[in-house]
Design a protein around this motif. Sequence first.
Motif, PDB file in Angstrom:
ATOM      1  N   ARG A 204       0.928  -1.271   0.011  1.00 28.55           N
ATOM      2  CA  ARG A 204       0.063  -0.217  -0.043  1.00 28.55           C
ATOM      3  C   ARG A 204       0.793   1.148   0.151  1.00 28.55           C
ATOM      4  O   ARG A 204       0.696   2.072  -0.863  1.00 28.55           O
ATOM      5  N   ALA A 226      -4.900   2.037  -5.900  1.00 31.72           N
ATOM      6  CA  ALA A 226      -4.203   1.520  -4.484  1.00 31.72           C
ATOM      7  C   ALA A 226      -5.166   0.445  -4.054  1.00 31.72           C
ATOM      8  O   ALA A 226      -4.962  -0.387  -3.551  1.00 31.72           O
ATOM      9  N   MET A 230      -4.791  -3.445  -3.512  1.00 30.70           N
ATOM     10  CA  MET A 230      -5.139  -4.076  -2.201  1.00 30.70           C
ATOM     11  C   MET A 230      -6.013  -5.183  -2.735  1.00 30.70           C
ATOM     12  O   MET A 230      -6.116  -6.294  -2.078  1.00 30.70           O
TER      13      MET A 230
END
Length: 700
Positions: A204, A226, A230
């Motif tokens: 991250r 982002a 994830m």
Amino acid sequence: MGQKSIGANTGDVPADLEADLAAFGGPEIGHLFAERFSEFINEDSTPKSLRKARELTLAIGEFGSLSSSAPLEAILLPYLLTDVLPLVIIESSKMRDNAMLLSERETINVWDKMMVPVQGGQFKVAADGASRETVDHLDALTGPTAETLRQEAQNYRKANVTFQSQGAKFLTSTINANTGADIVSAPVIAAQPKLVAATISLWREVLIYLDETLESQRTSTLRAVALAGMTGGAIILIAFGIGIALVRALADRTQREFEELGFHDPLTGLPNRRGLLKALRNMSQAGTKQAAALIVFDIRQFRKINHRHGDQSGDAILRAFAGDLTMLAEPDDFISRTGGSEFVLVRPAVKNTQQFESYVKKALKMLSKERRIDDQDTIIDVHAGLCLNKSGRSLTEETLTDATLALRAAKQKGPKELATFTSAMRALFESNADTAKELLPALQNGEILPWFQPQVDIHTGAIVGAEALARWVEKDQVRFPGAFLPAAEDAGYMDLVETAIREKVLALATTLNEVSAANIHLGLNLSASILGQENVADEIYNKIVSLGLKPANFSLEILEAVMLDEAGALPVKKNIARLSELGFYIELDDFGTGHSSISSLRDLKVDRVKIDRSFVSGVDTNPALQKFTSALINLAKSLDISVLAEGVETEGERLWLKANGCDVIQGFLISKAVPEDQIIEMILRQSQLRSGTTAQAVGA
Ligand code: C2E
Ligand code: CA
Ligand code: CA
């Protein structure tokens, strides 16, 4: 679907995403990225969404690398993001899963012992790679979030180290384990979520850093990126859960196949030669950047142990040996039993060559320890051949051959020896193979024949014997034993060579019987391979008697090393005893180079020792040598054993030997080995001289 709901958390593809991205990285990239994103969000099937996640992260990578505003270091980061870090999570999950599964097993099988190190190795490669990449890229980064990123990297590395060290314990315990209860699995399981969490936060932070460097007004877009990254990670994990179950099922099936296909050795439970070759093929496909090594261990005199103590004890030793080798092996090593008493250890990655060599020496010593057999401590001598491949050269079947060549060199060096493969060993092997090919036709054409070197009484100078020495005579070229006997030995032609020599020697004996009254001993060199054959004594005897010859006229020369060496000793000893009983004259060749003791000379009923040339050459002028040589002569004399000195080249040596109790000499001073017709001539000339008035003799 589970993964759909996770994907859906990020919402639909933002309407302005494509436009934003296009403004930033060009229309092509913008379009590609938006497309991947949408495909990912809308994918229902787990394996497919897994692939989409990879494609998405790949697109992020391209995006980062093509953006002109990204600094160089940041361009490298997407690689961390897409390739390196996801692997750490995948491999650590495999390890954790293995740990949980194994801890429930009632018995641990060979497949587990093999598979766990293989997966451990994959994890290590991934984790070490990630650590290295992280360090390489992060130190150069600047900007407000660089510090946080470094902090996360630090956390990741700590979690990684903990997991790796727990993992190493887990691997070692698996190799040693008999049941799941013996396995140290709990710490691996406990450490894995921490590693995953640390990896994901690093992931991250990398994305955030990229986000920042790419341009602050694009924050909203990149935050979505982002998140997508994830999510991709989460999906990989879920997919992996399913994958693991499949892998396990596959592993179970493969194990059955492995056993059915004959890849393992039932006695020790280790993979066998086929198993090893298969593993080598897999390894070489995987490729390697590091140096790698293969060691072949062999138990010396194993046949003898089997003979003496019975097959059951032999089996027990092999099993114990396999156990010890397993203990000595490191997590990534692959061990196998490749033949009778031959074991192979493969080390896929050697970091420090020197350290590794001392490891091998230590292992050799450990494996050579005393073992209890039939309530008796028995020394097990082990020798080893090592082949070390430089980095980038993967291990192949050829490596195994090379290590086996090194093993042969180690065997020649003696007990507990280690030899490292050199290209000279292969060259010698190949030239021996070439020579061996020519040898068969040469034998058929009668080109392999004995020449004879006279042996004379040191006092009278009369010829009392002649040693038959093998020669390869081709037209006008003569080759000496050193140039072809090793090749014959390698190819297993020693028997043929010695039979050819023997036949010619017997023919000469018949001739001498007809033409001379002298009682000449003809010396035959007997190799270890001949003496190892059952019934060879009676065969030679019958042949001689059938020709009307007497065994007492033949000296059988046996190397001191062969006579004393215990390798396959039972038949050798039996044959020597039988030959002596049948009336042959037994000679101990190269006396002084081995370790003959009074008792061995007596027990083996040696009639004569032949003192090796190294104790004769220069003996008249070297006081230290004189002490040694006279000790050898005295040892023999004290047992009433006759003494012959070999390689006498000077008159000085002859005189010293005469003064010090030697009986017979042989050497260039008298004559080199000569063809049959010449030795007949020499003997005839001597008998004529004898019957004449001048009792002058050859060489006196
Ligand atoms: P060996 O049995 O110790 O034979 C003696 C060797 O020393 C012979 O070498 C001989 O030519 C050499 N020699 C004799 N006198 C002198 C001397 O005064 N000075 C020097 N420098 N050398 C001398 P060759 O013929 O080359 O044989 C080498 C070895 O090959 C023999 O050593 C023997 O171990 C082996 N060999 C020869 N023929 C046979 C055979 O038929 N069967 C077996 N098993 N081995 C054989
Ligand atoms: Ca000899
Ligand atoms: Ca000799």
